[in-house]
Design a protein around this motif. Structure first.
Motif, short mmCIF file in Angstrom:
data_model
loop_
_atom_site.label_atom_id
_atom_site.label_comp_id
_atom_site.label_asym_id
_atom_site.label_seq_id
_atom_site.Cartn_x
_atom_site.Cartn_y
_atom_site.Cartn_z
N ILE A 232 0.76 -1.20 -0.02
CA ILE A 232 -0.10 -0.08 -0.14
C ILE A 232 0.77 1.18 0.05
N GLN A 233 1.88 1.35 0.67
CA GLN A 233 2.73 2.49 1.04
C GLN A 233 3.68 2.67 -0.33
N LYS A 234 3.86 1.44 -0.93
CA LYS A 234 4.54 1.64 -2.27
C LYS A 234 3.80 2.17 -3.51
N PHE A 235 2.47 1.59 -3.39
CA PHE A 235 1.66 2.26 -4.26
C PHE A 235 1.29 3.72 -4.14
N LEU A 236 0.81 4.09 -2.90
CA LEU A 236 0.61 5.57 -2.50
C LEU A 236 1.72 6.40 -2.90
N THR A 237 2.98 5.99 -2.71
CA THR A 237 4.23 6.81 -2.98
C THR A 237 4.61 6.70 -4.34
N GLU A 238 4.61 5.56 -4.89
CA GLU A 238 5.36 5.64 -6.36
C GLU A 238 4.40 5.78 -7.27
N CYS A 239 3.02 5.18 -7.23
CA CYS A 239 2.16 5.30 -8.37
C CYS A 239 1.17 6.50 -8.12
N ALA A 240 0.50 6.56 -6.91
CA ALA A 240 -0.50 7.53 -6.68
C ALA A 240 0.20 8.87 -6.41
N GLY A 241 1.24 9.10 -5.98
CA GLY A 241 1.54 10.43 -5.57
C GLY A 241 0.86 10.97 -4.35
N PHE A 242 0.53 10.32 -3.49
CA PHE A 242 -0.23 10.63 -2.62
C PHE A 242 0.87 11.25 -1.41
N ARG A 243 0.78 12.48 -1.00
CA ARG A 243 1.64 13.11 -0.11
C ARG A 243 1.43 13.25 1.36
N HIS A 244 0.09 12.70 1.67
CA HIS A 244 -0.44 12.54 3.22
C HIS A 244 -0.15 11.58 3.94
N THR A 245 0.93 10.85 3.49
CA THR A 245 1.30 9.56 4.28
C THR A 245 2.84 9.57 4.19
N PRO A 246 3.47 8.77 5.32
CA PRO A 246 5.11 8.80 4.97
C PRO A 246 5.61 8.22 3.82
N ALA A 247 6.36 8.60 3.09
CA ALA A 247 6.88 8.00 1.68
C ALA A 247 7.67 6.76 2.01
N PHE A 248 7.36 5.75 1.08
CA PHE A 248 8.29 4.74 1.17
C PHE A 248 9.53 4.96 0.65
N LEU A 249 10.75 4.44 1.30
CA LEU A 249 11.91 4.70 0.70
C LEU A 249 12.66 3.65 0.42
N GLY A 250 12.58 2.51 0.99
CA GLY A 250 13.35 1.39 0.83
C GLY A 250 13.00 0.00 1.59
N GLU A 251 13.43 -1.33 1.39
CA GLU A 251 13.19 -2.41 1.93
C GLU A 251 14.42 -3.30 2.02
N MET A 252 14.32 -4.18 2.80
CA MET A 252 15.61 -5.23 2.91
C MET A 252 14.71 -6.40 3.05
N GLU A 253 14.92 -7.43 2.21
CA GLU A 253 13.97 -8.40 1.93
C GLU A 253 14.95 -9.77 1.88
N HIS A 254 14.40 -11.01 2.50
CA HIS A 254 15.35 -12.36 2.40
C HIS A 254 14.41 -13.06 1.19
N ARG A 255 15.05 -13.35 0.35
CA ARG A 255 14.74 -14.26 -0.86
C ARG A 255 15.30 -15.72 -0.86
N PRO A 256 14.72 -16.72 -0.07
CA PRO A 256 15.08 -18.17 0.23
C PRO A 256 15.47 -18.84 -0.91
N ALA A 257 16.09 -19.81 -0.76
CA ALA A 257 16.32 -20.62 -2.10
C ALA A 257 15.14 -21.39 -2.70
#
Length: 239
Positions: A186-211
């Motif tokens: 939701i945060q990704k969509f609001l920040t990167e797609c919708a351009g919604f400015r009334h929520t803390p912008a998503f800046l990045g993530e750390m992800e574990h991708r198992p084998a």
């Protein structure tokens, strides 16, 4: 840190230390009840051996849950003194030759938090024990100047939030959930797609991708926004 995640030291953590340490943490699910067993495994370690990402699978009366447990080592006798601020987050004492140090919850270690944000800035990907640890940062994160000093701002029911000055907030997700996290999407969509400015912008993530199996977001960064109260209280006051 790696030596604490293998052999006799690992058994000591699983059998004696973590069953006592985990229930004292605010982010441990109280409904899980008495711990029956803890299985600790390493997801990844830093090249210098100072930090590790670990997974603690807890079997308790309420079922089975996987927790994120970052670990850091702080070398020096001073980190074991009774007055140190890290004492409540210390799991045990480590020794390497003549050196002694403290094994601590890495989510509260400033150096570890900085490395996570740096990984997001650099879009780092490195091999872990099972699969890879992948970092992603947005263009907005890249435009930020050097961020302020990290400090804890909140320990919730399922996460720990670390603020970097008034620039960003890094959130560690203690309950490891495989697959898509709706709050992140939701945060990704609001920040990167919708351009919604009334929520803390998503800046990045750390992800574990198992084998094998689905990935899991372990941490995410958001823009820092000062606030007064929360939405629940505002709505209650209005009503």
């Amino acid at each position: 840190v790696g030596s604490a995640l293998s052999g006799r030291e690992k058994e000591l953590l699983e059998r004696d230390i973590l069953p006592k340490f985990l229930p004292l943490q605010q982010w441990y699910a109280p409904g899980d009840g008495r711990i029956g067993a803890v299985a600790l495994s390493s997801l990844a370690e830093t090249a210098d051996g100072g930090h590790a990402l670990a997974s603690a699978v807890v079997t308790a009366a309420g079922g089975r849950r996987e927790y994120l447990l970052p670990l850091s080592v702080l070398w020096g006798e001073e980190h074991l003194d009774a007055g140190t601020g890290q004492l409540s987050r210390t799991l045990g004492k480590l020794r390497r030759g003549s050196k002694v140090g403290a094994l601590v919850d890495g989510a509260f270690d400033a150096d570890f938090s900085r490395r996570v944000v740096d990984g997001m800035r650099g879009e780092a990907v490195f091999d872990g024990v099972d699969g890879t640890i992948a970092f992603h940062g947005t263009e907005a994160l890249g435009r930020l100047p050097a961020v302020g000093e990290p400090y804890p701002v909140a320990v919730g029911d399922a996460n720990v939030s670390i603020a970097f000055g008034t620039d960003l907030v890094l959130k560690f997700y203690r309950h490891i959930r495989r697959g898509i996290r709706p709050d992140i999407e939701i945060q990704k969509f609001l920040t990167e797609c919708a351009g919604f400015r009334h929520t803390p912008a998503f800046l990045g993530e750390m992800e574990h991708r198992p084998a094998t199996g689905e990935p899991a977001t372990l941490a995410a960064a958001f823009a820092y926004l000062q606030n007064q109260g929360n939405a629940r209280n505002v709505i209650a006051d209005a009503l």
